[in-house]
Write an enzyme that holds these catalytic residues in place. Sequence first.
Site, short mmCIF file in Angstrom:
data_model
loop_
_atom_site.label_atom_id
_atom_site.label_comp_id
_atom_site.label_asym_id
_atom_site.label_seq_id
_atom_site.Cartn_x
_atom_site.Cartn_y
_atom_site.Cartn_z
N SER A 23 0.84 -1.20 0.00
CA SER A 23 0.00 0.00 0.00
C SER A 23 0.88 1.26 0.00
CB SER A 23 -0.84 -0.03 1.28
OG SER A 23 -2.03 0.68 1.13
N TYR A 183 -8.34 14.01 1.49
CA TYR A 183 -7.55 14.94 0.69
C TYR A 183 -8.45 15.62 -0.35
CZ TYR A 183 -3.89 12.72 3.34
OH TYR A 183 -3.13 12.26 4.39
C1 LIG Z 1 3.30 5.32 7.44
C2 LIG Z 1 2.02 5.31 6.65
C3 LIG Z 1 1.89 6.18 5.57
C4 LIG Z 1 0.72 6.16 4.79
N1 LIG Z 1 0.65 6.93 3.66
C5 LIG Z 1 -0.37 6.75 2.78
C6 LIG Z 1 -0.35 7.32 1.49
O1 LIG Z 1 0.64 7.93 1.07
N2 LIG Z 1 -1.45 7.13 0.70
C7 LIG Z 1 -2.52 6.39 1.11
O2 LIG Z 1 -3.50 6.26 0.35
N3 LIG Z 1 -2.54 5.80 2.32
C8 LIG Z 1 -1.50 5.93 3.14
N4 LIG Z 1 -1.47 5.27 4.33
C9 LIG Z 1 -2.56 4.33 4.62
C10 LIG Z 1 -2.17 2.92 4.18
O3 LIG Z 1 -1.89 2.87 2.78
C11 LIG Z 1 -3.27 1.90 4.51
O4 LIG Z 1 -4.41 2.20 3.76
C12 LIG Z 1 -3.60 1.90 6.01
O5 LIG Z 1 -2.44 1.97 6.80
C13 LIG Z 1 -4.39 0.66 6.40
O6 LIG Z 1 -3.66 -0.49 6.03
P1 LIG Z 1 -2.82 -1.37 7.11
O7 LIG Z 1 -3.80 -1.77 8.19
O8 LIG Z 1 -2.33 -2.54 6.30
O9 LIG Z 1 -1.73 -0.52 7.65
C14 LIG Z 1 -0.35 5.29 5.14
C15 LIG Z 1 -0.21 4.46 6.26
C16 LIG Z 1 0.95 4.45 6.99
C17 LIG Z 1 1.07 3.49 8.15
#
Ligand SMILES: Cc1cc2nc3c(=O)[nH]c(=O)nc-3n(C[C@H](O)[C@H](O)[C@H](O)COP(=O)(O)O)c2cc1C
Length: 366
Positions: A23, A183
């Site tokens: 992601s 956003y």
């Molecule tokens: C450090 C960090 C940075 C993130 N930056 C973005 C981003 O640039 N764009 C986005 O759509 N989501 C971003 N997210 C959200 C993640 O892509 C993801 O949707 C969210 O963390 C849930 O997934 P997970 O439970 O696997 O962490 C970010 C999450 C984390 C932890």
Amino acid sequence: MSSALFSPYKLAGLELANRIVVSPMCQYSGNDGCANDWHLMHLGMLANSGAGLVVVEATHVERHGRITHGCLGLYNDDNAAALERVIASCRLRGTARLGIQIAHAGRKASSQRPWEGGGPLKRGDDPWESMAASPIPFGDNWHTPRKVTEDDMACVQDAFCAAARRALNIGFDTIELHMAHGYLMHGFMSPISNKRTDQYGGSLDNRLRFPLSVARAVRVVVPKGVPLGARITGSDWREDGLTLDDAVAIAGALRNEGLDFICVSSGGVAAEIRNPTTPGYNVPIAERVRTEVGVPTRTVGLIIRPEQAEEIVARGQADLVSAARAFLDNPHWGWQAAKVLGAEVQRPPQYARAGPKLWAPAAAKL
Ligand SMILES: Cc1cc2nc3c(=O)[nH]c(=O)nc-3n(C[C@H](O)[C@H](O)[C@H](O)COP(=O)(O)O)c2cc1C
């Protein structure tokens, strides 16, 4: 045992080795939008994680569309050259295909990095004016954004197209429009943040007018066969916000503009709203989008265990599965998943002496 998660997938003209996607994750570590050695290390590691696709962090189409001073951009040629170095290295040394998320932060621009507090930039920290569908702050004590004019919309749309061109020129395999997490684009879509009374506010059709126009314009830039998609917020997690029915309608409208995939995420529209903390909390939304719209669908959100990811794909709830934090915790998550699910995964030749060659003889002696 054959694994659904490790079955290949064709997204428009792009062949993916498996259904695992890293992601997009902001690193807040760039220099005026330019990637550097941190990104080389971070993305280089993830390009050898076993995922079929790595999506580079929200990369902003305008300098003032960045979330923080450290966010990446593709708003000038220096940004493109810096990212090209990183991407070329990932392609040469890594196993994953490479995508990029292009974004405009809207009213969440001019923020501190998370480790600096994550709030709005203070006087003295070089803050800038943000803009949004309506002049409503993201939360208490946040700056008030300027209301986007039609001239602003034209500039932002052109900036999305220019960023998409740069992304293609430097070799990305796929592009994702950031239309989630509060956003600029999602800010137009959500009735919580869009209180406009012109043709860009009110009904869902009106609230979608600007985001759909951006999708349409970028589609013209991105050749058929190169997958172009969008990440959407499938639920605002508040009664007066976007619902699952809206998610289906939004995904359908984006598909009708020629987008090749939808990534279903959720939340992020206002500071006080919290996402659920149940594993796979976006999966039911993705399943509805996939079933009712018939568009290739990815999902994300607390997908941590390989068996959980396998089940999502095997049951047809999503075509592709993203994980973010699980990859920060274990940059070889894809290799671990292959081991758990008894599947094959591509590794770089330098590491070929590990994996099955290591476990099989060790297991035989146990
Ligand atoms: C450090 C960090 C940075 C993130 N930056 C973005 C981003 O640039 N764009 C986005 O759509 N989501 C971003 N997210 C959200 C993640 O892509 C993801 O949707 C969210 O963390 C849930 O997934 P997970 O439970 O696997 O962490 C970010 C999450 C984390 C932890």
